[in-house]
Enzyme design. Structure first.
Site, PDB file in Angstrom:
ATOM      1  CD  GLU A  50      -1.583   1.773   2.834  1.00 14.22           C
ATOM      2  OE1 GLU A  50      -1.045   2.897   2.944  1.00 14.22           O
ATOM      3  OE2 GLU A  50      -1.978   1.112   3.827  1.00 14.22           O
ATOM      4  CG  HIS A  51       3.433   2.742   3.288  1.00 10.93           C
ATOM      5  ND1 HIS A  51       4.130   3.677   4.013  1.00 10.93           N
ATOM      6  CD2 HIS A  51       2.349   2.430   4.026  1.00 10.93           C
ATOM      7  CE1 HIS A  51       3.507   3.913   5.167  1.00 10.93           C
ATOM      8  NE2 HIS A  51       2.420   3.148   5.193  1.00 10.93           N
ATOM      9  CD  GLU A 120       7.091   4.863   2.137  1.00 17.96           C
ATOM     10  OE1 GLU A 120       7.852   5.756   1.681  1.00 17.96           O
ATOM     11  OE2 GLU A 120       6.097   5.121   2.836  1.00 17.96           O
ATOM     12  CD  GLU A 127       2.099   3.244   9.290  1.00 13.46           C
ATOM     13  OE1 GLU A 127       2.834   3.026   8.299  1.00 13.46           O
ATOM     14  OE2 GLU A 127       0.847   3.210   9.236  1.00 13.46           O
TER      15      GLU A 127
END
Lengths: 414, 414
Positions: A50-51, A120, A127
């Site tokens: 998704e990222h 990422e 996160e």
């Protein structure tokens, strides 16, 4: 407000609701792939994917993707759940073609640049750190791992630092190629739009998607148990869960009503007893989380370490107490809350778009609002009593606790 | 969508926007009293008062208040900020009279029962504990206390455990009698409603409110400085602030645009440099917070302890870099984002009701959307450059940090 549904030759479905009086539009790609579809060594790959879909395509750099949509005042984002991945945008009405073009581009043409992936992965590690630092967030990860031990449904959506570090370009590509199939993807849009033009855009951009669907889910197995984590915190954050309902279970609506009576609002039993009568918590609420094959019915409470055992006993007391039957007034109130909540959610384009996408993935159709209202109305006191008795008699539950004080003692209470 | 405004004889103002196509309505009482209007020994009393207004009136018990609104599917709640207190409800359209009746009842006829107060103080102590356990929440309290030292604007909205324990019935009553005056209160409603009937309801219920307004705010004094709190966390949560703008400052819109360029979205300078190019943070954003007399322009970032100094340097670098001028494309994009964001917020009754209430309290009028759009369009590159140069040359800033690692080192970097 007209709902229209079109299926492309490859199986991709496009659902929309036109609201010509609005100035904006919400559009999303709903993908029937979530963290529960991961093999163990790839835990977190759905979220990483998704990222990475925002990190550049054959035509656009990562910066282009956000610049193009934000320069017309729109926004674009995505999120991953245990069951689904959603990519969405909201723009002024005239910019829907741009939003669809970008969403399609990132889904169809992402390049997964190695340098971007390295960076990422660092973002995702941050996160994970942020989630770890949020006790009333992480306690739900603990609960999930207790209730579904050694199964993908019990893992963290974000993955672990180790799995995230291990991902490479090939793993992302092959996971995506395997799972992202046209039959498992919905384009949902709500707002000032023209369905036929939306379909034309989607057809020209998504026709290259392979047909078919991803393989079926393995069936999850709930287990009771307990996990406590001691941390130097002011509160103990408690999350409990009993077996709940799958999406299509006959008792789905009765369970929603039960959960509303137990801890759904400020007039609910738990809120009244634990917060209003005793002042033992600020946040206390119940929840019902459903998947295709299973579900959890649970409670969250944040309290002081020295009151945690009391709060657990009071929750248990309310669960036992409800087995004696809810009042007709409680039943009527819970129905009214769920029905009005549905009407309120319908009014916002974003939540309506979400509802259309989810319903198409879960039920394969848009459920008319009237049908949901009737299903709620049809729930009888006996239906709710059956849920309550099952809860009270289930005996065991999953419990997670994160917090200060002698939380090990909770193991005894559990 | 028709906006109408009526002022009662005692000065209470009623503003509404009718949206006859909707099924629901949002209504709020906006009170021009927040934690900054408290004397030091009463820090937290505004918030405690907000809680106590739900604890029973002459006609309704605490349970009645929530039961009556939830049994028709509505919900009711409230929140306190540094400037305002808001009590609001959302219901199906036919239940607006009930919502207004309850909101008026709690405002006009609350009894502040001693037993209820004792329990509610416990609830607030739990709320303080929960805020303490949320580092990316508490870091903003620390920032506020650094930026506005020894002033009510620098205190926590919730108060301290000691002040909260000290509150008694008389203190709440006299604070309320002193501050809650008709001229400082707005009734705002958006949805399927009839303004004249709303005014009739408000007139019959609020006419007993004393006229006049609360006394004017003391002027706040910004100060640079630093506060670090070491905790065993994965991340360091950083919040920085420079002097910002008051609500009516001529550079208000230029400052909004500056903040958007600096860190307002995924295409902003900070997001691109710190997250996208370097992978140093998951959450990074700027904010502009305004009050009647002062404001803060700031940045939040969550990063690893060993990267905190780097992140602080990079933020400083972007602040200095923007003084050399934003590009015309950045300016246009920021304007588009703020304008579209405004249009999106207008579409939701809750956020529109909030906007009407806030505008009436802050500006004494509803600002036409067209006027805001024109004000944004009128901002020139020079206007934004002036904000950027002031930021870059301000030299000192307020900094708060909560997190793991040797955070004391940040004192040196500050």
């Amino acid at each position: 407000m007209t709902i229209r549904l079109t299926t492309l030759d490859n199986g991709l479905r496009i659902v929309s609701e036109a609201r010509p009086m609005l100035e904006t539009v919400s559009v999303g790609l709903w993908v029937d792939v979530g963290s529960r579809h991961e093999p163990a060594p790839l835990n977190g790959v759905t979220h990483c994917l998704e990222h990475m879909l925002f990190k550049g395509t054959e035509r656009r750099t990562a910066q282009d993707i956000v610049l193009e949509i934000e320069s017309v005042g729109g926004h674009i984002n995505a999120y991953t759940s245990r069951d689904h991945t959603t990519y969405y945008a909201r723009t002024l009405k005239d910019d829907l073609p741009l939003a669809v073009d970008i969403l399609a581009d990132i889904l169809m043409n992402s390049v997964f640049d190695e340098g971007e992936l390295t960076r990422e992965k660092d973002v995702i590690l941050q996160e994970i750190g942020q989630a770890q630092d949020t006790p009333d967030d992480i306690v739900f990860d603990h609960l999930q791992s207790v209730a579904y031990p050694d199964q993908s449904l019990g893992w963290s959506i974000l993955g672990t630092p180790d799995t995230v570090r291990s991902f490479n370009r090939d793993a992302l590509f092959s996971f995506m190629a395997d799972k992202y199939r046209a039959g498992s993807i919905i384009v949902a849009a709500v707002g000032n739009l023209d369905h036929d033009r939306l379909v034309d855009m989607a057809r020209s951009r998504f026709s290259g998607l392979p047909s078919g669907r991803r393989e079926a889910d393995a069936t999850a197995r709930y287990a009771p148990g307990c996990m406590v984590e001691q941390r130097p915190l002011e509160q103990v954050h408690l999350a409990l869960a009993w077996p709940g309902v799958a999406h299509k279970a006959p008792e789905y609506y009765a369970t929603q009503i039960y959960s509303t009576i137990l801890g759904g609002g400020m007039s609910s039993r738990l809120f009244q007893k634990i917060r209003e009568e005793r002042g033992l918590a600020y946040s206390i609420y119940s929840f019902s989380a459903s998947h295709a094959d299973t579900g959890l019915l649970g409670v969250y409470a944040g309290t002081s370490p020295d009151q945690a055992e009391t709060v657990l006993s009071l929750i248990e007391e309310d669960v036992q107490g409800l087995a004696a039957g809810a009042t007709l007034a409680e039943l009527a109130s819970a129905k009214a809350q769920l029905k009005a909540g549905l009407m309120m959610a319908l009014e916002a384009t974003g939540s309506r778009m979400e509802q259309l996408g989810r319903q198409m993935l879960i039920y394969g159709r848009v459920i008319p609002t009237e049908e949901i209202l009737m299903s709620l109305d049809a729930v009888t006191p006996d239906d709710v009593a059956a849920v309550a008795v099952r809860m009270a008699e289930s005996g065991t539950r999953a419990l997670a606790a994160v917090g200060g004080g002698p939380v090990e003692d909770l193991l005894k209470a559990a």
